[in-house]
Write a protein that holds these residues in place. Structure first.
Motif, PDB file in Angstrom:
ATOM      1  N   ALA A  38       0.887  -1.279   0.048  1.00  0.00           N
ATOM      2  CA  ALA A  38      -0.012  -0.094  -0.053  1.00  0.00           C
ATOM      3  C   ALA A  38       0.836   1.385  -0.010  1.00  0.00           C
ATOM      4  O   ALA A  38       0.471   2.174  -0.768  1.00  0.00           O
ATOM      5  CB  ALA A  38      -0.988   0.173   1.294  1.00  0.00           C
ATOM      6  N   ALA A  39       1.891   1.237   0.782  1.00  0.00           N
ATOM      7  CA  ALA A  39       2.787   2.445   1.011  1.00  0.00           C
ATOM      8  C   ALA A  39       3.226   2.848  -0.495  1.00  0.00           C
ATOM      9  O   ALA A  39       3.743   3.957  -0.943  1.00  0.00           O
ATOM     10  CB  ALA A  39       3.891   2.639   1.891  1.00  0.00           C
ATOM     11  N   VAL A  40       3.403   1.790  -1.274  1.00  0.00           N
ATOM     12  CA  VAL A  40       3.904   2.160  -2.664  1.00  0.00           C
ATOM     13  C   VAL A  40       2.928   2.483  -3.697  1.00  0.00           C
ATOM     14  O   VAL A  40       2.972   3.521  -4.379  1.00  0.00           O
ATOM     15  CB  VAL A  40       4.754   0.670  -3.326  1.00  0.00           C
ATOM     16  N   TRP A  41       1.906   1.889  -3.782  1.00  0.00           N
ATOM     17  CA  TRP A  41       0.964   2.252  -4.687  1.00  0.00           C
ATOM     18  C   TRP A  41      -0.037   3.178  -4.399  1.00  0.00           C
ATOM     19  O   TRP A  41      -0.591   4.045  -5.299  1.00  0.00           O
ATOM     20  CB  TRP A  41      -0.053   0.775  -5.095  1.00  0.00           C
ATOM     21  N   ARG A  42       0.275   3.877  -3.131  1.00  0.00           N
ATOM     22  CA  ARG A  42      -0.451   5.048  -2.774  1.00  0.00           C
ATOM     23  C   ARG A  42       0.112   6.263  -3.539  1.00  0.00           C
ATOM     24  O   ARG A  42      -0.742   7.277  -3.550  1.00  0.00           O
ATOM     25  CB  ARG A  42      -0.393   5.176  -1.122  1.00  0.00           C
ATOM     26  N   MET A  43       1.128   6.101  -3.886  1.00  0.00           N
ATOM     27  CA  MET A  43       1.916   7.102  -4.411  1.00  0.00           C
ATOM     28  C   MET A  43       1.634   7.421  -5.875  1.00  0.00           C
ATOM     29  O   MET A  43       1.760   8.167  -6.493  1.00  0.00           O
ATOM     30  CB  MET A  43       3.341   7.193  -4.166  1.00  0.00           C
ATOM     31  N   GLY A  98      12.610  18.164  -7.333  1.00  0.00           N
ATOM     32  CA  GLY A  98      11.529  18.327  -6.137  1.00  0.00           C
ATOM     33  C   GLY A  98      11.483  16.865  -5.600  1.00  0.00           C
ATOM     34  O   GLY A  98      11.466  15.931  -6.216  1.00  0.00           O
ATOM     35  N   LEU A  99      11.104  17.101  -4.365  1.00  0.00           N
ATOM     36  CA  LEU A  99      10.801  15.657  -3.623  1.00  0.00           C
ATOM     37  C   LEU A  99       9.351  15.873  -3.122  1.00  0.00           C
ATOM     38  O   LEU A  99       8.811  16.730  -2.447  1.00  0.00           O
ATOM     39  CB  LEU A  99      11.841  15.509  -2.386  1.00  0.00           C
ATOM     40  N   LEU A 100       8.795  14.597  -3.243  1.00  0.00           N
ATOM     41  CA  LEU A 100       7.380  14.478  -2.817  1.00  0.00           C
ATOM     42  C   LEU A 100       7.514  13.246  -1.875  1.00  0.00           C
ATOM     43  O   LEU A 100       7.224  12.115  -2.653  1.00  0.00           O
ATOM     44  CB  LEU A 100       6.452  14.466  -4.066  1.00  0.00           C
ATOM     45  N   GLY A 101       7.206  13.288  -0.510  1.00  0.00           N
ATOM     46  CA  GLY A 101       7.004  12.128   0.237  1.00  0.00           C
ATOM     47  C   GLY A 101       6.043  11.886   1.281  1.00  0.00           C
ATOM     48  O   GLY A 101       5.641  13.104   1.686  1.00  0.00           O
ATOM     49  N   HIS A 102       5.813  10.748   1.322  1.00  0.00           N
ATOM     50  CA  HIS A 102       4.569  10.571   2.377  1.00  0.00           C
ATOM     51  C   HIS A 102       5.126   9.596   3.547  1.00  0.00           C
ATOM     52  O   HIS A 102       5.831   8.735   3.306  1.00  0.00           O
ATOM     53  CB  HIS A 102       3.345   9.775   1.806  1.00  0.00           C
ATOM     54  N   SER A 103       4.695  10.035   4.771  1.00  0.00           N
ATOM     55  CA  SER A 103       4.784   9.268   5.830  1.00  0.00           C
ATOM     56  C   SER A 103       6.626   9.174   6.139  1.00  0.00           C
ATOM     57  O   SER A 103       7.294  10.192   6.281  1.00  0.00           O
ATOM     58  CB  SER A 103       4.178   7.998   5.803  1.00  0.00           C
ATOM     59  N   MET A 104       7.145   7.870   5.969  1.00  0.00           N
ATOM     60  CA  MET A 104       8.510   7.707   6.193  1.00  0.00           C
ATOM     61  C   MET A 104       9.175   8.461   4.787  1.00  0.00           C
ATOM     62  O   MET A 104      10.211   9.169   4.964  1.00  0.00           O
ATOM     63  CB  MET A 104       8.798   6.384   6.052  1.00  0.00           C
TER      64      MET A 104
END
Length: 207
Positions: A38-43, A98-104
């Motif tokens: 999920a952490a991967v496909w969420r992006m 640019g960096l776009l990151g979620h959570s970790m």
């Protein structure tokens, strides 16, 4: 243990900027990252939103870490992201990143804020610890978005980091997303569109 992978959801001929997507993970884990997690496909929707906002001028790369965990002092995904930036910079010399990151992934992005090749960061529901230092450089623009109902990572710590960076002179925008949880599902379009617009605006506008 496998190796990290740098993927290219959107390749652009002669891009004016590149956005690197950084997914989430776990506090501790040596398990390999898999594309169906999920952490991967969420992006994936974020990559599409950046592509759309970039109107053919912004390439999008996506990093799949070697392992799922941060792993304390090892900070496993940070080294993977540093290598990814080196690869992007070698492929597109002088092109802003640019960096776009979620959570970790948001924590990873904030840890790379001192890299002058990085011009803009969107840290979404980032995992921030009180001991994390503020890392930034003149010319960096940072967006921190956090849901008020997030129980996985701390909105309070995110705001504290944003305020610390601002107090040191960094250009930081903090957005509190009312009623939103960690998965960014209730107002998904808002997360996608605001983060993409922020990155594209600051990457394509000098200064």
């Amino acid at each position: 243990m496998g190796a990290a992978r740098l993927l290219w959801p959107t390749e652009v001929e002669d891009p004016r900027a590149i956005v690197l997507i950084l997914h989430g993970g776990k506090a501790r884990s040596q398990q390999a990252v898999r594309p169906w997690q999920a952490a991967v496909w969420r992006m994936a929707p974020f990559a599409r939103s950046v592509t759309q906002a970039g109107s053919g001028a912004v390439g999008v790369a996506s990093l799949r870490y070697a392992v799922r965990g941060w792993n304390a002092a090892a900070a496993s995904p940070v080294g993977d992201a540093e290598l990814a930036i080196e690869q992007i910079a070698a492929r597109y010399p002088g092109v802003p990143i640019g960096l776009l990151g979620h959570s970790m992934g948001g924590r990873v992005a904030l840890h790379l804020g001192g890299d002058e090749r990085v011009r803009a960061i969107a840290a979404l529901a980032p995992w921030v610890e009180g001991r994390d230092p503020a890392r930034w450089h003149p010319g960096l623009h940072v967006l921190v978005m956090h849901g008020t109902r997030d129980r996985m990572t701390s909105p309070k710590q995110s705001r504290a980091m944003a305020e610390l960076m601002t107090s040191q002179g960094a250009d930081v925008t903090y957005v509190s997303v009312q009623g939103e949880g960690h998965a960014m599902l209730r107002q998904a379009d808002r997360w996608h569109e605001e983060s993409a617009a922020f990155l594209v605006r600051h990457l394509l506008t000098p200064g």
